[in-house]
Design a protein around this motif. Structure first.
Motif, mmCIF file in Angstrom:
data_model
loop_
_atom_site.group_PDB
_atom_site.id
_atom_site.type_symbol
_atom_site.label_atom_id
_atom_site.label_comp_id
_atom_site.label_asym_id
_atom_site.label_seq_id
_atom_site.Cartn_x
_atom_site.Cartn_y
_atom_site.Cartn_z
ATOM 1 N N THR A 87 2.705 3.291 5.240
ATOM 2 C CA THR A 87 2.953 3.267 3.513
ATOM 3 C C THR A 87 2.173 2.396 2.812
ATOM 4 O O THR A 87 1.848 1.372 2.927
ATOM 5 C CB THR A 87 4.655 2.845 2.843
ATOM 6 N N PHE A 88 1.185 3.094 2.053
ATOM 7 C CA PHE A 88 0.191 2.280 1.332
ATOM 8 C C PHE A 88 0.900 2.308 -0.106
ATOM 9 O O PHE A 88 1.064 3.274 -0.860
ATOM 10 C CB PHE A 88 -0.988 3.075 1.195
ATOM 11 N N LYS A 101 -1.389 -7.207 3.383
ATOM 12 C CA LYS A 101 -1.900 -6.065 4.341
ATOM 13 C C LYS A 101 -2.319 -4.849 3.414
ATOM 14 O O LYS A 101 -1.897 -4.736 2.202
ATOM 15 C CB LYS A 101 -0.668 -5.710 5.336
ATOM 16 N N GLU A 102 -2.794 -3.986 4.226
ATOM 17 C CA GLU A 102 -3.402 -2.930 3.517
ATOM 18 C C GLU A 102 -2.093 -1.874 3.296
ATOM 19 O O GLU A 102 -2.044 -0.911 2.552
ATOM 20 C CB GLU A 102 -4.535 -2.232 4.297
ATOM 21 N N TYR A 103 -1.241 -1.842 4.294
ATOM 22 C CA TYR A 103 -0.161 -0.753 4.410
ATOM 23 C C TYR A 103 0.995 -1.773 5.075
ATOM 24 O O TYR A 103 0.829 -2.539 5.680
ATOM 25 C CB TYR A 103 -0.325 0.454 4.736
ATOM 26 N N ILE A 104 2.223 -0.943 4.756
ATOM 27 C CA ILE A 104 3.521 -1.183 5.642
ATOM 28 C C ILE A 104 3.716 -0.353 6.774
ATOM 29 O O ILE A 104 3.680 0.998 6.454
ATOM 30 C CB ILE A 104 4.668 -1.408 4.658
ATOM 31 N N ILE A 132 4.433 5.930 -4.252
ATOM 32 C CA ILE A 132 3.592 5.100 -3.091
ATOM 33 C C ILE A 132 2.166 5.937 -3.533
ATOM 34 O O ILE A 132 2.136 7.056 -4.004
ATOM 35 C CB ILE A 132 4.076 5.399 -1.741
ATOM 36 N N GLU A 133 1.122 5.277 -3.042
ATOM 37 C CA GLU A 133 -0.270 5.851 -3.400
ATOM 38 C C GLU A 133 -0.274 6.817 -2.442
ATOM 39 O O GLU A 133 -1.094 7.921 -2.321
ATOM 40 C CB GLU A 133 -1.200 4.897 -3.299
ATOM 41 N N LYS A 134 0.017 6.384 -0.907
ATOM 42 C CA LYS A 134 -0.390 7.449 0.044
ATOM 43 C C LYS A 134 0.842 6.934 1.134
ATOM 44 O O LYS A 134 0.921 5.812 1.249
ATOM 45 C CB LYS A 134 -1.599 7.004 0.613
#
Length: 160
Positions: A87-88, A101-104, A132-134
């Motif tokens: 998840t971003f 971090k960049e994502y989870i 969410i962005e992405k």
């Protein structure tokens, strides 16, 4: 006082029951009745594809990430893999949640559920975010991560 307490408890029970009924209805209808479901229709691997994805409140305290698979998906195919969910989020808005971090990343050992012949993977989703962005999904080895075993499926700009 007893009457007020009864009304409050009844409202709580009714709202939880109502969310659960709504949740069940959307699954019974293949997510076709859920307005926020996203059509995907992409393959992980031959014989296993993501048709739709949605975030749905199951009850007052529980939100689920629902992945509708192809109707002929088999439990044997689903349960021999782990599913990665990356998840971003907006880095400025969710800086504390991301912790630099960049994502989870959320690894899942999925199991297949069937509702009215529709096949799903149901994932509890605890991130308290609105958008969410992405979000990216891919399959990997069930016992431990050695390598990515499927095409990644990426969905951008999704409301929760």
């Amino acid at each position: 006082m007893k009457r007020l307490l009864f009304i409050i408890v009844s409202m709580f029970v009714f709202s939880c029951t109502s969310l659960q009924k709504e949740y069940d209805t959307h699954l019974k209808n293949g997510l076709e009745t859920y307005p926020n479901a996203r059509d995907v229709d992409l393959n992980f691997i031959h014989g296993l594809s993501m048709k739709k994805v949605a975030f749905i409140k199951k009850n007052k305290d529980e939100k689920m990430l629902i992945i509708r698979l192809n109707d002929d998906a088999l439990a044997l195919d689903v349960e021999k893999y782990s599913l990665a969910v990356k998840t971003f989020l907006d880095k400025n808005k969710y800086k504390e949640l991301l912790k630099d971090k960049e994502y989870i990343s959320t690894p899942i050992k999925p199991s297949l559920i069937t509702v009215n012949s529709f096949k799903y993977i149901e994932v509890p989703y605890s991130l308290d975010v609105k958008r969410i962005e992405k979000i990216e999904f891919f399959l990997f080895d069930r016992d431990k991560f050695r390598k990515v075993l499927s095409k990644p499926i990426t969905i951008s700009n999704m409301g929760i």
